[in-house]
Design an enzyme around this catalytic site. Structure first.
Site, PDB file in Angstrom:
ATOM      1  N   ASP A   1      45.293  27.877  45.755  1.00 50.08           N
ATOM      2  CA  ASP A   1      44.630  29.066  46.271  1.00 50.08           C
ATOM      3  C   ASP A   1      45.733  30.023  46.698  1.00 50.08           C
ATOM      4  O   ASP A   1      46.362  29.836  47.746  1.00 50.08           O
ATOM      5  CB  ASP A   1      43.733  28.692  47.459  1.00 50.08           C
ATOM      6  CG  ASP A   1      43.081  29.904  48.111  1.00 50.08           C
ATOM      7  OD1 ASP A   1      43.357  31.045  47.680  1.00 50.08           O
ATOM      8  OD2 ASP A   1      42.306  29.711  49.066  1.00 50.08           O
ATOM      9  N   SER A  48      46.878  46.972  37.327  1.00 50.03           N
ATOM     10  CA  SER A  48      45.729  47.467  36.575  1.00 50.03           C
ATOM     11  C   SER A  48      45.825  48.972  36.415  1.00 50.03           C
ATOM     12  O   SER A  48      46.417  49.662  37.246  1.00 50.03           O
ATOM     13  CB  SER A  48      44.427  47.121  37.310  1.00 50.03           C
ATOM     14  OG  SER A  48      43.309  47.745  36.698  1.00 50.03           O
ATOM     15  N   TYR A  86      39.068  47.685  45.163  1.00 44.97           N
ATOM     16  CA  TYR A  86      39.816  47.025  44.081  1.00 44.97           C
ATOM     17  C   TYR A  86      40.901  47.968  43.568  1.00 44.97           C
ATOM     18  O   TYR A  86      42.060  47.574  43.414  1.00 44.97           O
ATOM     19  CB  TYR A  86      38.866  46.634  42.948  1.00 44.97           C
ATOM     20  CG  TYR A  86      39.601  46.172  41.713  1.00 44.97           C
ATOM     21  CD1 TYR A  86      40.140  44.898  41.638  1.00 44.97           C
ATOM     22  CD2 TYR A  86      39.777  47.025  40.620  1.00 44.97           C
ATOM     23  CE1 TYR A  86      40.837  44.468  40.512  1.00 44.97           C
ATOM     24  CE2 TYR A  86      40.460  46.605  39.493  1.00 44.97           C
ATOM     25  CZ  TYR A  86      40.984  45.336  39.448  1.00 44.97           C
ATOM     26  OH  TYR A  86      41.685  44.918  38.329  1.00 44.97           O
ATOM     27  N   LYS A 139      45.166  47.422  43.641  1.00 47.10           N
ATOM     28  CA  LYS A 139      46.061  47.465  42.480  1.00 47.10           C
ATOM     29  C   LYS A 139      47.096  48.581  42.620  1.00 47.10           C
ATOM     30  O   LYS A 139      48.226  48.461  42.137  1.00 47.10           O
ATOM     31  CB  LYS A 139      45.244  47.624  41.190  1.00 47.10           C
ATOM     32  CG  LYS A 139      44.406  46.392  40.857  1.00 47.10           C
ATOM     33  CD  LYS A 139      45.260  45.136  40.709  1.00 47.10           C
ATOM     34  CE  LYS A 139      44.474  43.944  40.228  1.00 47.10           C
ATOM     35  NZ  LYS A 139      45.314  42.739  40.016  1.00 47.10           N
TER      36      LYS A 139
END
Length: 245
Positions: free
Chosen positions: A57, A136, A149, A153
């Site tokens: 993890d 991303s 999100y 990134k």
């Protein structure tokens, strides 16, 4: 065999882009530790490529510490790929739950901090190493309703550049790749629902006209982590079919 004799960790390698990177690295001669929170998925890829599966993890400091102990007990590490990532479902930014925000923060951002703590001292001791962060296009050209999100990134891209500046004198290179959406297990999460209409809408924003593939990411990652890219550090390479133009 551009990675012959090298050892690599790829996180989130049990599926999607991570699996594509692991496959390419193995094909180019690397010994690959296939790391994923889903051990079963990691074992499938590891068996396919002759690698070693490890459950981890990446958002948990103890788990990452155990990963480092396991890997480094078997010999030196040359390449670290921080690929593991997660998103929240498309939503108005104020409607994303605190739990979902925390999960994105921990997996996409805190993991890079934890793996740096665990492996940068080893790279410094050897005066060599390549770190690749899978960011991303969302960090460059954000889409609406994926706000936190996107922000994670963007953080990853900045982290890549600041890590590169600080670690260059130690012989350590740090780069990132920026994929556009790919036909991976995360695609449905990005889109909210997977319908032909929504897919067509996504594809209309990509000039080359297709999604990213795990093979695309593997090819770009292989170059950036190989000695061919020995003069390349601090780059966030868009592998996006023109999405960010």
């Amino acid at each position: 065999m551009r990675l012959q004799g090298k050892t690599a960790i790829v996180t989130g390698a049990g599926s999607g882009f991570g699996a594509g990177i692991a496959r390419k690295f193995a094909a180019e001669g690397a010994q690959v530790f296939v790391v994923d929170i889903n051990l079963e998925g990691a074992e499938v890829i590891a068996k396919e490529i002759g690698g070693t599966a490890i459950a981890c993890d990446v958002s948990n400091s103890k788990s990452v510490s155990n990963l480092a102990q396991t890997v480094l007990s078997q010999g030196p590490l040359d390449i670290l790929v921080n690929n593991a990532g997660i998103t929240h479902l498309p939503s108005a930014l104020e409607d994303v739950t605190e739990d979902d925000f925390d999960r994105v923060f921990q997996v996409n951002m805190k993991s890079v901090f934890l793996t740096a703590q665990a492996f940068v001292p080893h790279f410094k001791e050897r005066s060599t190493g390549a770190i690749l962060n899978v960011a991303s296009t969302a960090g460059v050209s954000p889409r609406p309703r994926l706000n936190w999100y996107n922000a994670s990134k963007g953080w990853m891209i900045t982290a890549t550049k600041t890590m590169a500046v600080e670690l260059a004198p130690n012989g350590i290179r740090v780069n990132a790749i920026n994929p556009v959406a790919g036909d991976t297990p995360l695609l449905k999460s990005f889109m909210g629902e997977d319908t032909p209409e929504i897919r067509a809408k996504f594809l209309s924003t990509i000039p080359i006209g297709r999604f990213s593939t795990p093979e695309d990411m593997g090819n770009a990652a292989c170059f950036l982590c190989s000695d061919e890219a020995s003069m390349v550090t601090g780059v966030a390479m868009e592998v996006d079919g023109g999405r960010c133009i």
